[in-house]
Write a protein that holds these residues in place. Structure first.
Motif, short mmCIF file in Angstrom:
data_model
loop_
_atom_site.label_atom_id
_atom_site.label_comp_id
_atom_site.label_asym_id
_atom_site.label_seq_id
_atom_site.Cartn_x
_atom_site.Cartn_y
_atom_site.Cartn_z
N SER A 175 0.82 -1.21 0.00
CA SER A 175 0.00 0.00 0.00
C SER A 175 0.85 1.26 0.00
CB SER A 175 -0.92 0.01 1.23
OG SER A 175 -1.85 -1.04 1.15
N ILE A 176 1.93 1.24 0.77
CA ILE A 176 2.82 2.40 0.82
C ILE A 176 3.44 2.67 -0.54
CG2 ILE A 176 5.00 3.27 1.76
CD1 ILE A 176 4.26 1.91 4.40
N LYS A 177 3.92 1.61 -1.19
CA LYS A 177 4.56 1.79 -2.50
C LYS A 177 3.56 2.23 -3.57
CE LYS A 177 8.04 -0.85 -3.70
NZ LYS A 177 8.94 -1.99 -3.96
N GLU A 178 2.30 1.83 -3.43
CA GLU A 178 1.27 2.32 -4.36
C GLU A 178 1.13 3.84 -4.24
OE1 GLU A 178 -2.29 0.19 -3.54
OE2 GLU A 178 -1.69 -1.60 -4.66
N GLY A 179 1.11 4.32 -3.00
CA GLY A 179 1.01 5.76 -2.79
C GLY A 179 2.23 6.50 -3.30
N ILE A 180 3.42 5.96 -3.00
CA ILE A 180 4.66 6.57 -3.48
C ILE A 180 4.68 6.59 -5.00
CG2 ILE A 180 7.17 6.28 -3.63
CD1 ILE A 180 7.07 5.12 -0.78
N ASN A 181 4.24 5.51 -5.61
CA ASN A 181 4.24 5.41 -7.07
C ASN A 181 3.40 6.51 -7.70
OD1 ASN A 181 4.90 3.75 -9.56
ND2 ASN A 181 2.68 3.67 -9.64
N ILE A 182 2.22 6.76 -7.12
CA ILE A 182 1.35 7.81 -7.67
C ILE A 182 2.00 9.18 -7.52
CG2 ILE A 182 -0.84 9.03 -7.38
CD1 ILE A 182 -2.05 6.40 -6.45
N THR A 183 2.44 9.51 -6.30
CA THR A 183 2.96 10.86 -6.07
C THR A 183 4.25 11.11 -6.86
OG1 THR A 183 4.09 10.11 -4.05
CG2 THR A 183 1.90 11.06 -3.81
N ARG A 184 5.09 10.09 -7.00
CA ARG A 184 6.33 10.30 -7.75
C ARG A 184 6.06 10.38 -9.25
NH1 ARG A 184 10.83 10.30 -4.45
NH2 ARG A 184 12.10 10.54 -6.32
N ASN A 185 5.12 9.60 -9.75
CA ASN A 185 4.76 9.71 -11.17
C ASN A 185 4.23 11.11 -11.47
OD1 ASN A 185 4.91 7.43 -13.18
ND2 ASN A 185 4.10 6.28 -11.44
N LEU A 186 3.38 11.62 -10.60
CA LEU A 186 2.83 12.97 -10.81
C LEU A 186 3.93 14.02 -10.71
CD1 LEU A 186 -0.51 12.64 -8.83
CD2 LEU A 186 -0.25 12.75 -11.32
N SER A 187 4.87 13.82 -9.79
CA SER A 187 5.97 14.79 -9.64
C SER A 187 6.82 14.85 -10.90
CB SER A 187 6.84 14.42 -8.44
OG SER A 187 6.15 14.65 -7.23
N LEU A 188 7.01 13.70 -11.56
CA LEU A 188 7.81 13.67 -12.78
C LEU A 188 7.14 14.44 -13.92
CD1 LEU A 188 9.14 9.99 -12.78
CD2 LEU A 188 10.49 12.07 -12.46
N LEU A 189 5.83 14.65 -13.82
CA LEU A 189 5.11 15.42 -14.84
C LEU A 189 5.17 16.92 -14.59
CD1 LEU A 189 1.94 13.16 -15.20
CD2 LEU A 189 3.91 13.26 -16.74
N HIS A 190 5.69 17.31 -13.42
CA HIS A 190 5.86 18.71 -13.07
C HIS A 190 7.27 19.17 -13.43
CE1 HIS A 190 2.20 18.19 -10.68
NE2 HIS A 190 2.17 19.48 -10.49
N PRO A 191 7.52 20.47 -13.36
CA PRO A 191 8.89 20.97 -13.52
C PRO A 191 9.81 20.34 -12.48
CG PRO A 191 7.32 22.78 -13.66
CD PRO A 191 6.54 21.58 -13.23
N GLU A 192 11.10 20.40 -12.73
CA GLU A 192 12.10 19.78 -11.85
C GLU A 192 11.98 20.29 -10.41
OE1 GLU A 192 16.98 19.39 -11.54
OE2 GLU A 192 16.04 20.27 -13.31
N SER A 193 11.47 21.49 -10.25
CA SER A 193 11.36 22.07 -8.91
C SER A 193 10.48 21.24 -7.99
CB SER A 193 10.80 23.50 -8.99
OG SER A 193 9.55 23.51 -9.65
N ARG A 194 9.54 20.46 -8.56
CA ARG A 194 8.68 19.62 -7.71
C ARG A 194 9.52 18.54 -7.03
NH1 ARG A 194 3.62 17.06 -7.18
NH2 ARG A 194 2.66 19.09 -7.45
#
Length: 238
Positions: A175-194
């Motif tokens: 469950s933890i890795k599922e949450g990390i996977n979502i937030t990190r995938n979304l962060s990669l779609l943002h500028p590097e500053s995220r």
């Protein structure tokens, strides 16, 4: 037409969680628009064919996730519309559980970080720092780094030197890795500053543990996990 909760959901999931997901889906597809008022509770109970306590459980979760806000005497309003990109990384049926997992982790890992600041050995600190540096390397190459992120958090719970913390984190690994996977995938779609912002949050945790600052470590970990939970519903920039 009734939107009665489907019976295909997991038996472990409460009826309130199912209604939460269904209202979330209606927010995400625009049926309940941003900055608009939700229908009255009586109407929602009728539409979803549930009791008022079940509906209020769902609405409470939506408020906790900062998707709706209640205004005294006026009802509930949609204040955030998550990007549909979230559904590329996790099915809607998992989102309620992932958000509750973040909620559970906030206190658990904050306490573990405080203990780590007090009890960690030099070797355990080295492992925490090494895990942090692996995330730096992964970020530099725009790697997803879900495993590296989990390893960082697990190293901190180990450094609490209370095996119950690391045991619980191990049990919640999926469950933890599922949450990390979502937030990190979304962060990669943002500028590097995220990613830099996320890594700064990690740095503050490391620094507090290194300094033996228990309250600082607790505060830094809790702020990081609350921010991570909120980022799950921020989607990607336009």
């Amino acid at each position: 037409m009734s939107k009665a909760p489907t019976q295909k959901k997991s038996s472990q999931q409460s009826l309130g969680a199912i209604v939460y997901e269904q209202i979330l889906a209606l927010i995400m597809d625009g049926s309940y628009g941003l900055n608009t008022k939700l229908p009255p509770e009586a109407q929602l109970c009728k539409e979803f064919n549930v009791s008022r306590p079940v509906l209020r459980e769902a609405l409470a979760r939506l408020r906790e996730d900062e998707l709706i806000a209640s205004r005294r005497g006026s009802g509930s309003f949609v204040i955030k519309k998550p990007d549909n990109l979230v559904l590329q990384f996790s099915p809607l049926s998992s989102i309620a559980d992932i958000q509750r997992c973040f909620e559970f982790r906030c206190n658990l890992e904050a306490d573990a970080a405080a203990l780590a600041a007090q009890r960690r050995t030099s070797a355990q600190l080295d492992i925490i720092v090494a895990a942090y540096e692996k995330m730096n390397v992964a970020n530099a190459s725009n790697k997803l780094a879900t495993d590296e992120d989990f390893d960082f958090h697990f190293a901190i719970t180990n450094a609490a030197n209370n095996h119950f913390y690391s045991t619980v984190l191990s049990l919640l690994r999926k469950s933890i890795k599922e949450g990390i996977n979502i937030t990190r995938n979304l962060s990669l779609l943002h500028p590097e500053s995220r990613l830099q912002l996320v890594q700064k949050e990690h740095f503050l945790i490391v620094q507090a543990i290194k300094d033996g600052d228990a309250e600082g470590a607790r505060d830094a970990m809790k702020k990081h996990l609350i921010s991570a939970r909120n980022r799950m519903f921020e989607g990607a920039p336009n």
